[in-house]
Design an enzyme around this catalytic site. Structure first.
Site, short mmCIF file in Angstrom:
data_model
loop_
_atom_site.label_atom_id
_atom_site.label_comp_id
_atom_site.label_asym_id
_atom_site.label_seq_id
_atom_site.Cartn_x
_atom_site.Cartn_y
_atom_site.Cartn_z
N LYS A 23 0.83 -1.21 0.00
CA LYS A 23 0.00 0.00 0.00
C LYS A 23 0.86 1.25 0.00
O LYS A 23 0.64 2.16 -0.79
CB LYS A 23 -0.90 0.00 1.24
CG LYS A 23 -1.57 1.34 1.51
CD LYS A 23 -2.48 1.31 2.71
CE LYS A 23 -1.89 1.86 3.97
NZ LYS A 23 -1.62 3.30 4.00
N ASN A 24 1.85 1.28 0.89
CA ASN A 24 2.62 2.52 1.04
C ASN A 24 3.61 2.74 -0.10
O ASN A 24 4.30 3.76 -0.14
CB ASN A 24 3.35 2.54 2.39
CG ASN A 24 2.38 2.80 3.53
OD1 ASN A 24 1.21 3.07 3.31
ND2 ASN A 24 2.88 2.71 4.75
N CYS A 118 -5.92 13.36 12.47
CA CYS A 118 -6.41 12.01 12.25
C CYS A 118 -6.30 11.26 13.57
O CYS A 118 -5.75 11.78 14.55
CB CYS A 118 -5.66 11.30 11.13
SG CYS A 118 -4.11 10.59 11.62
N ARG A 123 -0.41 14.94 12.84
CA ARG A 123 0.17 14.65 11.53
C ARG A 123 0.25 15.85 10.58
O ARG A 123 -0.43 15.88 9.55
CB ARG A 123 -0.57 13.49 10.86
CG ARG A 123 -0.37 12.20 11.60
CD ARG A 123 -1.02 11.04 10.93
NE ARG A 123 -0.22 10.43 9.89
CZ ARG A 123 -0.56 9.33 9.26
NH1 ARG A 123 -1.69 8.72 9.54
NH2 ARG A 123 0.22 8.82 8.33
N ASP A 307 3.88 0.90 12.12
CA ASP A 307 2.71 0.23 11.53
C ASP A 307 2.58 -1.23 12.01
O ASP A 307 1.61 -1.91 11.65
CB ASP A 307 2.78 0.27 10.00
CG ASP A 307 2.43 1.65 9.46
OD1 ASP A 307 1.96 2.51 10.23
OD2 ASP A 307 2.64 1.88 8.24
N ARG A 399 -9.00 -0.22 3.96
CA ARG A 399 -8.12 0.79 3.38
C ARG A 399 -6.76 0.17 3.07
O ARG A 399 -6.10 0.58 2.10
CB ARG A 399 -7.91 1.95 4.35
CG ARG A 399 -9.13 2.83 4.50
CD ARG A 399 -8.77 4.04 5.29
NE ARG A 399 -7.47 4.53 4.86
CZ ARG A 399 -6.64 5.23 5.62
NH1 ARG A 399 -6.96 5.53 6.85
NH2 ARG A 399 -5.49 5.64 5.14
C1 UD1 Z 1 3.91 7.05 6.39
C2 UD1 Z 1 3.07 5.82 6.13
C3 UD1 Z 1 2.42 5.33 7.41
C4 UD1 Z 1 3.49 5.13 8.51
C5 UD1 Z 1 4.36 6.38 8.63
C6 UD1 Z 1 5.53 6.16 9.58
C7 UD1 Z 1 2.38 6.14 3.84
C8 UD1 Z 1 1.30 6.42 2.87
N1 UD1 Z 1 2.08 6.13 5.13
O1 UD1 Z 1 3.02 8.06 6.85
O2 UD1 Z 1 1.77 4.09 7.15
O3 UD1 Z 1 2.84 4.89 9.72
O4 UD1 Z 1 4.89 6.75 7.37
O5 UD1 Z 1 6.29 5.08 9.17
O6 UD1 Z 1 3.51 5.87 3.46
N2 UD1 Z 1 5.67 15.04 10.55
C9 UD1 Z 1 5.77 16.40 10.80
N3 UD1 Z 1 5.71 17.26 9.73
C10 UD1 Z 1 5.56 16.84 8.45
C11 UD1 Z 1 5.47 15.46 8.20
C12 UD1 Z 1 5.54 14.58 9.28
O7 UD1 Z 1 5.89 16.83 11.94
O8 UD1 Z 1 5.49 17.68 7.54
C13 UD1 Z 1 5.73 14.07 11.68
C14 UD1 Z 1 4.45 13.27 11.86
O9 UD1 Z 1 3.49 13.97 12.60
C15 UD1 Z 1 4.97 12.03 12.57
C16 UD1 Z 1 6.37 11.85 11.98
O10 UD1 Z 1 6.70 13.09 11.38
O11 UD1 Z 1 5.06 12.25 13.94
C17 UD1 Z 1 6.49 10.77 10.94
O12 UD1 Z 1 5.42 10.86 10.02
P1 UD1 Z 1 5.58 10.52 8.48
O13 UD1 Z 1 6.76 9.66 8.25
O14 UD1 Z 1 5.46 11.77 7.69
O15 UD1 Z 1 4.28 9.65 8.22
P2 UD1 Z 1 3.49 9.58 6.87
O16 UD1 Z 1 4.43 9.80 5.74
O17 UD1 Z 1 2.26 10.41 6.96
#
Ligand code: UD1
Length: 420
Positions: A23-24, A118, A123, A307, A399
């Protein structure tokens, strides 16, 4: 339609299943098709609700998407009419933000709804936005939408404050068509980032270092449509391994990649499972034993994945001993705990740490799924609980897991889906 799952616990799983595409990986790759001149064919696409939402998102923009029964999707962006990702789709799937970088870098503009909060925390997407600004984009947030503009993005050195998976992916895609060289430091090292880089490179991108914390992208003038096969889903793989382990059973998962799961396999062995790996399969045998409690600390790849945290929480509820689970990636990812407690689990949460005291057994209860991986943990618990567990709101599970009840049934689980 609203559905629920009914699980009669107590069956020891035994059998083989095939793992779907990740998925990711498929979500960023589908967003990446927006970068291509000419049609792109993506293979090994899992049948998931998040994929349907992404297809709908592309369709809203006028992009032509053809879904083949044999798990492939053909995308042709030549018919694109607008560069908008509307709120009603982004709010159901946060990874819609992945279209921001590709739209902006290829078409010079993008309007993407801000995802909002969420279940697992706030996030934010501030790092996606900052990175694009550092590459010269003008970005404003108006009426809940990110409005981004740029004539042509310029290569830049981007130092990420936090390791973000989709943030790294968004910026890597934006940089692929930028003018000059972009260096992303403190980049996410997840295998799905590597898969996206491989995909972009087959389209003509010049990306090096994906899989390390420094990714270098030399921007090119254009990318051309290609054919690409998505890598196997390591989280789906891990989830079925835990399902077998919690039930005391045996499983062979096929069409997967054991090298993507080192941290998870280590923990399963520590829990007492016998694990054997081949090139594209993993076999786990618990020999009917009760698992031993294992401490978990989540962190970016290659450490233990957030995850898989909820599934191991379920495993620990019935394990021998007490374990500590520390969640370092998301701020509020223990929503499954309250539901597991309703099934008799002994768990205490203090900040980002859960202390799980293993109990002899769980008892069935009606429980509610709150997010994707939390739903998986409730199903794991249902597999061993005495009686019939009813998991509600399973749209969360659809999902990210392809026909989970069929795959579990193939392993001998007593599980069925009924209308709620
Ligand atoms: C992706 C995965 C999700 C997984 C996560 C962590 C996808 C589609 N989803 O989510 O399944 O749980 O990685 O392995 O690939 N953050 C900020 N600012 C930003 C972006 C992130 O502060 O602009 C923080 C987030 O709140 C979180 C941390 O960084 O605490 C990591 O999140 P992130 O790696 O961005 O998760 P996703 O990419 O949304």
């Amino acid at each position: 339609m609203l559905n629920k799952l009914l699980i009669q616990g107590g069956t020891r799983l035994d059998g083989e299943i095939r793992i779907s595409g990740a998925k990711n990986a498929v979500l960023p790759i589908l967003a990446g098709t927006l970068l291509a001149d000419g049609p792109t064919v993506i293979e090994n696409v899992p049948h998931l609700h998040d994929v349907t939402t992404t297809v709908e998102l592309l369709g809203c923009m006028g992009v032509q998407v053809v879904i083949d029964e044999k798990l492939s999707i053909e995308v042709d962006t030549s018919t694109i009419e607008n560069h908008v990702a509307p709120y009603h789709l982004v709010k159901t799937m946060r990874s819609s933000i992945l279209v921001l970088g590709p739209l902006l870098t290829r078409f010079g503009e993008a309007e993407v709804s801000l995802p909002g909060g969420c279940a697992i925390g706030s996030r934010p997407v501030n790092l996606h936005i900052k990175g694009l600004q550092d590459m010269g984009a003008e970005i404003e947030v108006v009426n809940g939408y990110i409005h981004a503009r740029a004539d042509r993005l310029k290569g830049a050195r981007l130092v990420m404050d936090i390791v973000t998976v989709t943030g790294t992916e968004n910026l890597m895609m934006a940089a692929a068509l930028a003018d000059g060289v972009t260096i992303i430091e403190n980049a996410a090292r997840e295998p799905e980032v590597v898969d996206l880089a491989n995909y972009l490179n087959t389209m003509g991108a010049k990306i090096e270092g994906a899989g390390t914390d420094t990714i270098t992208i030399e921007g090119v003038e254009k990318l051309t449509g290609t054919r690409y096969r998505v890598l196997p889903d390591r989280i789906e793989t891990g989830t079925y391994l835990v399902a077998a382990a919690i039930s005391g059973g045996r499983i062979k998962v096929k069409d997967t990649d054991p090298t993507l799961l080192d941290a998870v396999i280590d923990k399963l062995r520590e829990a007492g499972a016998e694990v054997t790996c081949g090139d594209d399969w993993i076999e786990l045998d618990m020999h009917g034993k009760r698992p031993k409690a294992v401490n978990i600390r989540t962190a970016p790849f290659p450490a233990f994945p957030t995850d898989m945290q909820a599934q191991f929480a379920a495993l620990n509820t019935i394990a021998e001993g007490t374990s500590t689970i520390v969640e370092t990636v998301f701020e509020n990812r223990f929503m499954h705990v309250q539901e597991l407690q309703r099934m008799g689990a002994d768990i205490e949460v203090e900040g980002n740490t859960a202390i799980v005291r293993g109990v002899e057994g769980l008892t069935a209860a009606p429980v509610m799924a709150t997010d994707l991986r939390a739903s998986a943990s409730l199903i794991m618990a249902g597999l061993v609980a005495t009686g019939e567990t009813e998991v509600q709101r399973i749209y969360h599970i659809d999902r990210g897991y392809e026909i989970i009840e069929e795959k579990l049934a193939q392993l001998g689980a007593n599980i069925r889906r009924i209308p709620a």
